[in-house]
Design a protein around this motif. Structure first.
Motif, PDB file in Angstrom:
ATOM      1  N   THR A   9       2.268  -1.265   3.295  1.00 41.07           N
ATOM      2  CA  THR A   9       2.263  -0.140   3.139  1.00 41.07           C
ATOM      3  C   THR A   9       1.117   0.921   3.350  1.00 41.07           C
ATOM      4  OG1 THR A   9       1.416  -0.948   1.023  1.00 41.07           O
ATOM      5  CG2 THR A   9       4.213  -0.909   0.757  1.00 41.07           C
ATOM      6  N   ILE A  37       3.633  -5.917   0.996  1.00 37.77           N
ATOM      7  CA  ILE A  37       2.656  -4.688   0.616  1.00 37.77           C
ATOM      8  C   ILE A  37       1.388  -3.880   1.126  1.00 37.77           C
ATOM      9  CG2 ILE A  37       1.386  -5.040  -1.659  1.00 37.77           C
ATOM     10  CD1 ILE A  37       1.680  -7.181  -2.987  1.00 37.77           C
ATOM     11  N   GLU A  86      -6.285   3.806  -5.305  1.00 37.23           N
ATOM     12  CA  GLU A  86      -5.216   4.365  -4.504  1.00 37.23           C
ATOM     13  C   GLU A  86      -3.888   4.249  -3.868  1.00 37.23           C
ATOM     14  OE1 GLU A  86      -7.713   7.095  -0.917  1.00 37.23           O
ATOM     15  OE2 GLU A  86      -5.590   7.883  -0.827  1.00 37.23           O
ATOM     16  N   CYS A  87      -2.779   3.999  -4.617  1.00 41.05           N
ATOM     17  CA  CYS A  87      -1.962   3.569  -4.669  1.00 41.05           C
ATOM     18  C   CYS A  87      -2.231   2.088  -4.280  1.00 41.05           C
ATOM     19  CB  CYS A  87      -1.046   4.206  -3.525  1.00 41.05           C
ATOM     20  SG  CYS A  87      -0.283   6.130  -3.712  1.00 41.05           S
ATOM     21  N   LYS A 146      -1.211   9.812   6.895  1.00 37.80           N
ATOM     22  CA  LYS A 146      -2.557  10.360   6.954  1.00 37.80           C
ATOM     23  C   LYS A 146      -2.612  10.952   8.438  1.00 37.80           C
ATOM     24  CE  LYS A 146      -4.406   8.381   2.673  1.00 37.80           C
ATOM     25  NZ  LYS A 146      -6.006   7.441   2.116  1.00 37.80           N
ATOM     26  N   ASP A 169      -9.609  -6.277  -0.048  1.00 37.20           N
ATOM     27  CA  ASP A 169      -8.044  -6.065   0.121  1.00 37.20           C
ATOM     28  C   ASP A 169      -7.682  -7.144   0.721  1.00 37.20           C
ATOM     29  OD1 ASP A 169      -5.481  -5.130   1.494  1.00 37.20           O
ATOM     30  OD2 ASP A 169      -6.384  -3.105   1.005  1.00 37.20           O
ATOM     31  N   PHE A 170      -6.156  -7.830   1.036  1.00 37.19           N
ATOM     32  CA  PHE A 170      -6.095  -9.077   1.018  1.00 37.19           C
ATOM     33  C   PHE A 170      -6.851  -9.247   2.938  1.00 37.19           C
ATOM     34  CE2 PHE A 170      -1.557  -8.077  -1.262  1.00 37.19           C
ATOM     35  CZ  PHE A 170      -2.073  -8.812  -1.776  1.00 37.19           C
ATOM     36  N   ALA A 203     -10.163  -9.655  -1.475  1.00 36.60           N
ATOM     37  CA  ALA A 203     -10.026 -10.558  -2.248  1.00 36.60           C
ATOM     38  C   ALA A 203      -7.923 -10.045  -2.587  1.00 36.60           C
ATOM     39  CB  ALA A 203     -10.432 -10.184  -3.503  1.00 36.60           C
ATOM     40  N   ASP A 204      -7.737 -10.716  -3.640  1.00 40.54           N
ATOM     41  CA  ASP A 204      -6.616 -10.409  -4.113  1.00 40.54           C
ATOM     42  C   ASP A 204      -6.523 -10.267  -5.816  1.00 40.54           C
ATOM     43  OD1 ASP A 204      -3.690 -10.666  -5.391  1.00 40.54           O
ATOM     44  OD2 ASP A 204      -2.926 -12.264  -4.930  1.00 40.54           O
ATOM     45  N   LEU A 205      -6.242  -9.374  -5.528  1.00 38.14           N
ATOM     46  CA  LEU A 205      -7.218  -8.086  -7.382  1.00 38.14           C
ATOM     47  C   LEU A 205      -5.800  -8.634  -8.337  1.00 38.14           C
ATOM     48  CD1 LEU A 205      -7.021  -4.830  -5.516  1.00 38.14           C
ATOM     49  CD2 LEU A 205      -8.940  -5.841  -6.026  1.00 38.14           C
ATOM     50  N   ARG A 206      -4.668  -9.611  -7.947  1.00 39.39           N
ATOM     51  CA  ARG A 206      -3.936 -10.080  -8.867  1.00 39.39           C
ATOM     52  C   ARG A 206      -4.943 -11.436  -9.550  1.00 39.39           C
ATOM     53  NH1 ARG A 206       1.048 -10.351  -5.188  1.00 39.39           N
ATOM     54  NH2 ARG A 206      -0.382 -11.153  -4.218  1.00 39.39           N
ATOM     55  N   ARG A 208      -4.085  14.246  -2.014  1.00 38.18           N
ATOM     56  CA  ARG A 208      -4.816  12.999  -2.389  1.00 38.18           C
ATOM     57  C   ARG A 208      -5.974  12.611  -2.324  1.00 38.18           C
ATOM     58  NH1 ARG A 208      -0.546   8.332  -1.252  1.00 38.18           N
ATOM     59  NH2 ARG A 208      -2.639   6.205  -0.551  1.00 38.18           N
ATOM     60  N   GLY A 230      -8.060  -2.581  -2.971  1.00 43.17           N
ATOM     61  CA  GLY A 230      -6.494  -2.241  -2.362  1.00 43.17           C
ATOM     62  C   GLY A 230      -6.931  -0.758  -1.259  1.00 43.17           C
ATOM     63  N   CYS A 231      -8.634  -1.629  -0.336  1.00 38.74           N
ATOM     64  CA  CYS A 231      -8.845  -0.389   0.617  1.00 38.74           C
ATOM     65  C   CYS A 231      -7.984   0.188   1.420  1.00 38.74           C
ATOM     66  CB  CYS A 231      -9.731  -0.944   0.829  1.00 38.74           C
ATOM     67  SG  CYS A 231      -9.370  -1.744   2.053  1.00 38.74           S
ATOM     68  N   GLY A 232      -6.666  -0.376   2.039  1.00 37.96           N
ATOM     69  CA  GLY A 232      -6.531  -0.216   3.204  1.00 37.96           C
ATOM     70  C   GLY A 232      -7.212  -0.299   4.324  1.00 37.96           C
TER      71      GLY A 232
HETATM   72  N1  SAM Z   1      -5.770   2.564  -0.550  1.00 39.55           N
HETATM   73  C1  SAM Z   1      -5.300   2.688   1.017  1.00 39.55           C
HETATM   74  C2  SAM Z   1      -4.760   4.704   0.981  1.00 39.55           C
HETATM   75  O1  SAM Z   1      -4.704   4.795   0.098  1.00 39.55           O
HETATM   76  O2  SAM Z   1      -5.022   5.244   2.141  1.00 39.55           O
HETATM   77  C3  SAM Z   1      -4.203   1.718   1.115  1.00 39.55           C
HETATM   78  C4  SAM Z   1      -2.852   2.479   0.297  1.00 39.55           C
HETATM   79  S1  SAM Z   1      -1.656   1.074   0.578  1.00 39.55           S
HETATM   80  C5  SAM Z   1      -0.571   1.836  -0.022  1.00 39.55           C
HETATM   81  C6  SAM Z   1      -1.434  -0.267  -0.952  1.00 39.55           C
HETATM   82  C7  SAM Z   1      -2.803  -1.038  -0.323  1.00 39.55           C
HETATM   83  O3  SAM Z   1      -3.433  -1.893  -0.851  1.00 39.55           O
HETATM   84  C8  SAM Z   1      -2.232  -1.299   1.002  1.00 39.55           C
HETATM   85  O4  SAM Z   1      -3.799  -2.134   2.030  1.00 39.55           O
HETATM   86  C9  SAM Z   1      -2.842  -3.232  -0.104  1.00 39.55           C
HETATM   87  O5  SAM Z   1      -2.401  -4.676   0.788  1.00 39.55           O
HETATM   88  C10 SAM Z   1      -3.241  -3.029  -0.941  1.00 39.55           C
HETATM   89  N2  SAM Z   1      -3.290  -4.324  -2.417  1.00 39.55           N
HETATM   90  C11 SAM Z   1      -1.918  -4.184  -2.749  1.00 39.55           C
HETATM   91  N3  SAM Z   1      -1.672  -5.096  -3.513  1.00 39.55           N
HETATM   92  C12 SAM Z   1      -3.457  -5.512  -3.872  1.00 39.55           C
HETATM   93  C13 SAM Z   1      -3.613  -6.800  -4.133  1.00 39.55           C
HETATM   94  N4  SAM Z   1      -2.688  -8.033  -5.147  1.00 39.55           N
HETATM   95  N5  SAM Z   1      -4.861  -7.460  -3.751  1.00 39.55           N
HETATM   96  C14 SAM Z   1      -5.535  -6.813  -3.003  1.00 39.55           C
HETATM   97  N6  SAM Z   1      -4.710  -5.574  -2.424  1.00 39.55           N
HETATM   98  C15 SAM Z   1      -3.521  -4.942  -2.337  1.00 39.55           C
END
Ligand code: SAM
Length: 324
Positions: free
Chosen positions: A13, A10, A185-186, A21, A108-109, A153-156, A58, A83-85
């Motif tokens: 991604t 994950i 965002e995704c 980008k 994010d994680f 944090a794990d969003l789940r 986007r 899920g900021c990445g």
């Molecule tokens: N939002 C950023 C962007 O659009 O450029 C990153 C998108 S990337 C496709 C997905 C992001 O969501 C990853 O950084 C991933 O680690 C985070 N993510 C997915 N599931 C997550 C969870 N359960 N807890 C925390 N972060 C999560």
């Protein structure tokens, strides 16, 4: 462990999003001097003009909703990016005099927030954007300054997210009475529908006074094109597990209503592109890579992504007016 393996797929991604980008930024679709410093990347594959246009829309679409929220609240607001990445919205806002806010949180994680925090601390061009925070903060976060916190944090895991946020409330960094915008965002597509629903319900309840949730993700994946998109991701061990119930605009909105948001809207990228994007901008971006031979491919791609947003506004600040 199995969980660790799943997370690394994950997290991966984010690299994909960054590469796309970075390529678009390099081509001049939009300006962002920060992403390459965060993503530590100089080489990226060529992408088709359709993909670069998709990323432009986007980023541009999400920022326009954030800007509307900031203006509506006169900057008396907080922004939480789920899920900021390596997303650089915080830097975009800090560079923009007219876009004030009280606090910005990237979530994010921890594997990812650790890297993002370290890079900000080590790159002077990034680090100097932040003034030192006055709180002697004892929270397990990657980075903290008076305007910006990077929170693992794990969003789940709502219990974990809740205890992390609680620390920020306790230290007066976040304020439950302030209007709050959540950006995803995704991200939700990588969680099960149950996890997304729990997250949405938790946020609408915790920030019930005034919150807006803004989401960008895949949609309409049931047709052949959608199935090919899903298959491509699967081959890179990445499963869009959240795709089964949020298949169309109606179900996108219903998910928010079921989570106790008051009202929800959804527009596909095609609708956004046709109706809301400035025509001069459209002209400009369509000609960066020499013009599109035919629009069919773009329309097909854009039918499979959407913006959706929902609010809860017990304070009656007028979040119902937020739209493109
Ligand atoms: N939002 C950023 C962007 O659009 O450029 C990153 C998108 S990337 C496709 C997905 C992001 O969501 C990853 O950084 C991933 O680690 C985070 N993510 C997915 N599931 C997550 C969870 N359960 N807890 C925390 N972060 C999560």
């Amino acid at each position: 462990s199995k969980a660790a393996i799943d997370n690394s797929n994950i997290i991966e991604t984010n690299n994909d999003a960054c590469q796309c980008k970075l390529f678009a930024i390099e081509r001049g679709y939009w300006k962002d001097p920060y992403l390459k410093l965060l993503a530590h990347s100089t080489q990226h594959e060529r992408r088709t003009p359709e993909i670069s246009l998709g990323y432009y829309v986007r980023v541009y679409g999400l920022r326009s909703l954030i800007e509307k929220f900031i203006k509506l609240t006169n900057g008396q607001c907080q922004i939480i990016n789920l899920g900021c990445g390596f997303d650089t919205t915080i830097f975009y806002l800090l560079d923009n005099e007219n876009l004030k806010f009280k606090h910005f949180v990237d979530v994010d994680f921890d594997e990812l927030t650790e890297v993002k925090s370290m890079r900000i601390q080590r790159v002077p061009f990034l680090q100097k954007k932040f003034s030192q925070a006055n709180q002697s903060l004892k929270i397990p976060c990657g980075f903290h300054s008076s305007l910006y916190t990077i929170l693992p944090a794990d969003l789940r895991d709502i219990t974990q997210l809740d205890s992390q946020l609680k620390r920020l409330f306790e230290h007066g960094i976040l304020d439950l009475t302030l209007p709050t915008i959540f950006i995803s965002e995704c991200v939700l597509v990588y969680m099960s529908n149950e996890h997304s629903s729990n997250l949405l319900r938790y946020l609408s309840q915790t920030f019930s006074q005034c919150c807006l949730f803004v989401n960008f993700e895949q949609i309409n994946m049931n047709d052949r094109f959608g199935q090919i998109m899903i298959e491509n991701l699967k081959q890179r061990s990445c499963h869009l597990v959240g795709m089964d119930s949020c298949q169309d605009k109606t179900s996108q909105c219903q998910r928010y209503l079921d989570a106790n948001f008051t009202s929800a809207q959804c527009v596909t990228l095609n609708e956004y592109y046709r109706k809301y994007l400035n025509s001069n901008e459209k002209q400009r971006i369509e000609h960066i890579d020499g013009g599109l031979d035919e629009k069919e491919l773009l329309e097909q791609l854009f039918e499979h992504y959407c913006f959706s947003w929902a609010y809860r506004d017990e304070k009656n600040l007028g979040l119902n007016r937020i739209a493109f």
